[in-house]
Design an enzyme around this catalytic site. Structure first.
Site, PDB file in Angstrom:
ATOM      1  N   PHE A  24      72.816  36.388  12.496  1.00 12.53           N
ATOM      2  CA  PHE A  24      72.843  34.933  12.609  1.00 12.53           C
ATOM      3  C   PHE A  24      74.284  34.425  12.591  1.00 12.53           C
ATOM      4  O   PHE A  24      74.661  33.519  13.327  1.00 12.53           O
ATOM      5  CB  PHE A  24      72.039  34.302  11.475  1.00 12.53           C
ATOM      6  CG  PHE A  24      71.915  32.813  11.582  1.00 12.53           C
ATOM      7  CD1 PHE A  24      71.101  32.242  12.557  1.00 12.53           C
ATOM      8  CD2 PHE A  24      72.613  31.973  10.736  1.00 12.53           C
ATOM      9  CE1 PHE A  24      70.987  30.857  12.674  1.00 12.53           C
ATOM     10  CE2 PHE A  24      72.507  30.596  10.840  1.00 12.53           C
ATOM     11  CZ  PHE A  24      71.692  30.041  11.819  1.00 12.53           C
ATOM     12  N   ALA A  92      72.106  18.752   5.445  1.00 13.06           N
ATOM     13  CA  ALA A  92      73.101  19.446   6.273  1.00 13.06           C
ATOM     14  C   ALA A  92      72.441  20.330   7.308  1.00 13.06           C
ATOM     15  O   ALA A  92      71.291  20.755   7.159  1.00 13.06           O
ATOM     16  CB  ALA A  92      74.037  20.277   5.385  1.00 13.06           C
ATOM     17  N   GLU A 158      61.657  28.876   8.889  1.00 14.91           N
ATOM     18  CA  GLU A 158      63.034  29.242   8.578  1.00 14.91           C
ATOM     19  C   GLU A 158      63.229  29.476   7.076  1.00 14.91           C
ATOM     20  O   GLU A 158      64.358  29.599   6.602  1.00 14.91           O
ATOM     21  CB  GLU A 158      63.995  28.155   9.079  1.00 14.91           C
ATOM     22  CG  GLU A 158      63.990  28.021  10.602  1.00 14.91           C
ATOM     23  CD  GLU A 158      65.005  27.006  11.098  1.00 14.91           C
ATOM     24  OE1 GLU A 158      65.809  26.503  10.276  1.00 14.91           O
ATOM     25  OE2 GLU A 158      65.006  26.725  12.310  1.00 14.91           O
TER      26      GLU A 158
END
Length: 209
Positions: A24, A92, A158
């Site tokens: 990632f 965020a 996720e």
């Protein structure tokens, strides 16, 4: 007056790059040399670089009610913190191709807090840890109605498990430097809000219901 830095990107010579890790995020070892303050060029050095890219953070503020919205979630890097690994943070997310920072801010506010601000103020941008990472954060203050806010959000696919909290501003500022908000994005955003709170309240005079 603060002078501009003596050197620019042109004063760094990248010799080669070696990829160390790629999933990632990526980690590279960068071999380079750069100009020196006392003159000339330094010798070759190698530096590991954690490639994270750009991110966006938003602190939520309701000036009519003097409320602040923060999210809470588990963070593996905070496992050894005295308060434990659940952190109070600003909303965020990472900047993706074709997005502006404000695009990201509005997307993440829906995903993590189910809030749609009526106005956004840009706070600043900063490098989170330039000694070893290229991550840059853009910070915003989202002005909104927090009277009905709160709950559990995030994308299960996720692995997100995010609780949205609403606090009285006085309570947040009383704990600002006591370790409750132990990450840079939260501290910078909240300190900005503390300084700008009177102006935001004066400019947003719609009374609370």
């Amino acid at each position: 007056m603060i002078e501009k830095p003596q050197f620019t990107r042109d004063d760094v010579d990248i010799l080669r790059r070696e990829e160390l890790y790629k999933r990632f995020f990526r980690v590279e070892k960068v071999f380079l040399r750069h100009k020196l303050f006392h003159g000339g060029w330094g010798h070759e050095i190698g530096r590991e670089l954690f490639l994270r890219g750009e991110a966006v953070g938003v602190v939520l503020y309701d000036p009519a009610r003097d409320l602040i919205g923060m999210v809470e979630q588990f963070r593996v890097g905070a496992m050894n913190e005295p308060h434990g690994p659940w952190c109070y943070e600003v909303v965020a997310g990472m900047l993706e191709a074709g997005e502006t920072p404000e695009d990201v801010a509005r997307r993440e506010l829906i995903e993590e807090a189910d809030v749609r601000p009526y106005a956004m103020e840009y706070i600043c941008n900063y490098l989170s840890s330039p000694g070893g990472s290229d991550e840059k954060l853009h910070l915003y203050c989202g002005l909104c109605d927090l009277s009905q806010a709160g709950g559990i959000y995030g994308l299960p696919e996720e692995g997100e498990d995010i609780r949205m909290h609403v606090f009285a501003a006085d309570d947040v500022f009383a704990e600002l430097l006591n370790g409750a908000f132990n990450n840079a994005a939260a501290l910078i955003s909240l300190q900005w809000l503390q300084l700008n709170r009177p102006r935001l309240q004066a400019e947003n005079v719609t009374p609370a219901d």
